[in-house]
Design a protein around this motif. Structure first.
Motif, PDB file in Angstrom:
ATOM      1  N   ILE A 107      16.085  75.922  58.664  1.00 30.21           N
ATOM      2  CA  ILE A 107      15.900  75.415  57.292  1.00 30.21           C
ATOM      3  C   ILE A 107      15.953  73.891  57.227  1.00 30.21           C
ATOM      4  O   ILE A 107      15.737  73.315  56.154  1.00 30.21           O
ATOM      5  CB  ILE A 107      16.963  76.009  56.345  1.00 30.21           C
ATOM      6  N   GLU A 108      16.243  73.237  58.322  1.00 34.90           N
ATOM      7  CA  GLU A 108      16.347  71.780  58.330  1.00 34.90           C
ATOM      8  C   GLU A 108      14.972  71.141  58.127  1.00 34.90           C
ATOM      9  O   GLU A 108      13.979  71.588  58.716  1.00 34.90           O
ATOM     10  CB  GLU A 108      16.940  71.316  59.668  1.00 34.90           C
ATOM     11  N   GLU A 109      14.908  70.118  57.268  1.00 39.20           N
ATOM     12  CA  GLU A 109      13.642  69.424  57.012  1.00 39.20           C
ATOM     13  C   GLU A 109      13.405  68.405  58.120  1.00 39.20           C
ATOM     14  O   GLU A 109      14.075  67.378  58.189  1.00 39.20           O
ATOM     15  CB  GLU A 109      13.664  68.734  55.651  1.00 39.20           C
ATOM     16  N   LYS A 110      12.429  68.682  58.962  1.00 38.83           N
ATOM     17  CA  LYS A 110      12.187  67.820  60.117  1.00 38.83           C
ATOM     18  C   LYS A 110      10.802  68.083  60.687  1.00 38.83           C
ATOM     19  O   LYS A 110      10.160  69.104  60.412  1.00 38.83           O
ATOM     20  CB  LYS A 110      13.233  68.105  61.206  1.00 38.83           C
ATOM     21  N   LYS A 167       4.103  67.137  51.187  1.00 38.50           N
ATOM     22  CA  LYS A 167       4.573  65.799  50.828  1.00 38.50           C
ATOM     23  C   LYS A 167       3.797  64.721  51.581  1.00 38.50           C
ATOM     24  O   LYS A 167       3.441  63.679  51.021  1.00 38.50           O
ATOM     25  CB  LYS A 167       6.057  65.654  51.160  1.00 38.50           C
ATOM     26  N   VAL A 168       3.573  64.956  52.849  1.00 38.35           N
ATOM     27  CA  VAL A 168       2.904  63.975  53.724  1.00 38.35           C
ATOM     28  C   VAL A 168       1.832  64.691  54.544  1.00 38.35           C
ATOM     29  O   VAL A 168       2.141  65.436  55.471  1.00 38.35           O
ATOM     30  CB  VAL A 168       3.897  63.289  54.680  1.00 38.35           C
ATOM     31  N   LYS A 189       8.336  58.476  57.627  1.00 44.78           N
ATOM     32  CA  LYS A 189       9.514  57.611  57.588  1.00 44.78           C
ATOM     33  C   LYS A 189       9.827  57.184  56.162  1.00 44.78           C
ATOM     34  O   LYS A 189      10.995  57.168  55.741  1.00 44.78           O
ATOM     35  CB  LYS A 189       9.286  56.391  58.472  1.00 44.78           C
ATOM     36  N   GLN A 190       8.803  56.840  55.400  1.00 52.10           N
ATOM     37  CA  GLN A 190       8.994  56.421  54.015  1.00 52.10           C
ATOM     38  C   GLN A 190       9.578  57.540  53.158  1.00 52.10           C
ATOM     39  O   GLN A 190      10.256  57.283  52.165  1.00 52.10           O
ATOM     40  CB  GLN A 190       7.657  55.958  53.414  1.00 52.10           C
ATOM     41  N   ASN A 191       9.298  58.768  53.550  1.00 53.03           N
ATOM     42  CA  ASN A 191       9.809  59.926  52.816  1.00 53.03           C
ATOM     43  C   ASN A 191      11.120  60.460  53.406  1.00 53.03           C
ATOM     44  O   ASN A 191      11.556  61.557  53.038  1.00 53.03           O
ATOM     45  CB  ASN A 191       8.757  61.039  52.799  1.00 53.03           C
ATOM     46  N   ASP A 192      11.718  59.677  54.292  1.00 54.76           N
ATOM     47  CA  ASP A 192      13.011  60.040  54.897  1.00 54.76           C
ATOM     48  C   ASP A 192      12.984  61.394  55.599  1.00 54.76           C
ATOM     49  O   ASP A 192      13.961  62.157  55.567  1.00 54.76           O
ATOM     50  CB  ASP A 192      14.123  60.035  53.840  1.00 54.76           C
ATOM     51  N   ILE A 193      11.867  61.700  56.232  1.00 61.59           N
ATOM     52  CA  ILE A 193      11.755  62.939  56.998  1.00 61.59           C
ATOM     53  C   ILE A 193      12.000  62.610  58.465  1.00 61.59           C
ATOM     54  O   ILE A 193      11.269  61.807  59.064  1.00 61.59           O
ATOM     55  CB  ILE A 193      10.371  63.587  56.804  1.00 61.59           C
ATOM     56  N   GLN A 194      13.013  63.206  59.034  1.00 59.46           N
ATOM     57  CA  GLN A 194      13.381  62.888  60.409  1.00 59.46           C
ATOM     58  C   GLN A 194      12.415  63.504  61.407  1.00 59.46           C
ATOM     59  O   GLN A 194      11.805  64.545  61.153  1.00 59.46           O
ATOM     60  CB  GLN A 194      14.808  63.349  60.705  1.00 59.46           C
TER      61      GLN A 194
END
Length: 294
Positions: A107-110, A167-168, A189-194
């Motif tokens: 479930i981690e957003e990455k 989102k991207v 990176k701008q959307n804080d996605i690791q």
């Protein structure tokens, strides 16, 4: 569980698809492999054979729509939430390639990037520049990639979810001049996605000859300048545009550009040789950047 998405253009993808299909069956997961041909005129008969494989499809567009748009089309076609993008000219190195990516699904957003490798044997002289560049600048170990995780992402072998892709996605408005992956990683990176880097590489098999690679590198420099000029990425995000900013700060850009044009044939001689220098390659690209008009 997993949608494997492969953009195709004038490449025989049968070995890749058969290996992916075998690994998916062994993993006993729900899967689909979607191959979208972007208007090729080669290998159409060979590639059509993969439609005989379970959960696998190969379709052909009438017209070429470009590297960004074709990836967006693939994502729209995908049934499952987890999307594994692979380039057509790649091949998994390890037999547990698919299993390694399955372990990353949670479930981690990455975004998860597996990496790339090149053959160890030096190729023929006409392909050395691409091979040297790839081994030095792209085939990086996990620890090196993690130092700057976003700019280290190459979009030829990565796992992403549909929710992130909404989102991207890939920008279809930019010219088809390469660096679409740079913009993609910058927007992540701008959307804080690791971006998570793992050791799950593919071989990059489609090595262009040095003249073609040099021409594509010039197109790539033009594409980078477009992104910078349009303020789509920060000028410091890529080393090349940052270095240009530094020399332009001291009013040396015009002089460097003129010097580059005078020495271009000599630089070409080295880059097309059997022992090309990446330092000269960097000087070449910076010089070409300086010749581009606003």
């Amino acid at each position: 569980m997993l949608s494997i998405l492969i953009p195709v253009y004038n490449y025989n993808i049968c070995p890749l698809i058969k290996e992916l299909h075998r690994q998916c069956l062994e993993s006993e997961i729900e899967f689909e492999i979607i191959c979208q041909d972007d208007g090729s005129n080669q290998y159409l008969i060979e590639n059509n054979e993969i439609n005989l494989l379970k959960n696998t499809s190969y379709t052909i567009l009438e017209h070429n729509i470009g590297r960004s748009a074709i990836r967006n089309v693939l994502a729209q076609k995908a049934y499952f939430e987890n999307l594994l993008f692979l380039d057509a000219d790649t091949l998994p190195i390890h037999s547990n390639f698919i299993s390694n990516y399955i372990l990353q699904i949670n479930i981690e957003e990455k975004v998860v990037y597996g990496g790339i490798q090149y053959q160890k044997e030096k190729p023929i002289k006409s392909e050395v520049l691409r091979w040297v560049y790839g081994k030095s600048r792209e085939a990086l170990v996990v620890e090196k990639r993690q130092e700057n995780p976003h700019i280290s992402l190459l979009t030829l072998n990565f796992l992403i979810t549909k929710s992130i892709f909404k989102k991207v996605c890939f920008n279809e408005e930019i010219p088809n001049l390469r660096h679409e992956d740079t913009l993609f990683s910058f927007e992540l990176k701008q959307n804080d996605i690791q971006i998570i880097h793992i050791n799950n590489p593919v071989y990059h098999l489609g090595i262009e000859n040095s003249e073609t690679f040099l021409k594509k590198s010039e197109e790539s420099v033009s594409g980078l300048k477009y992104l910078v000029d349009k303020k789509l990425i920060d000028i410091e995000y890529v080393k090349l545009s940052y270095y240009h900013k530094m020399i332009d700060k001291y009013k040396l850009s015009v002089i460097y550009g003129k010097l580059f044009l005078l020495l271009k044939s000599s630089l070409n001689k080295n880059l097309l040789s059997n022992n090309p220098s990446l330092f000269i390659f960097d000087l070449y690209r910076l010089g070409f950047y300086c010749t581009l008009k606003n």
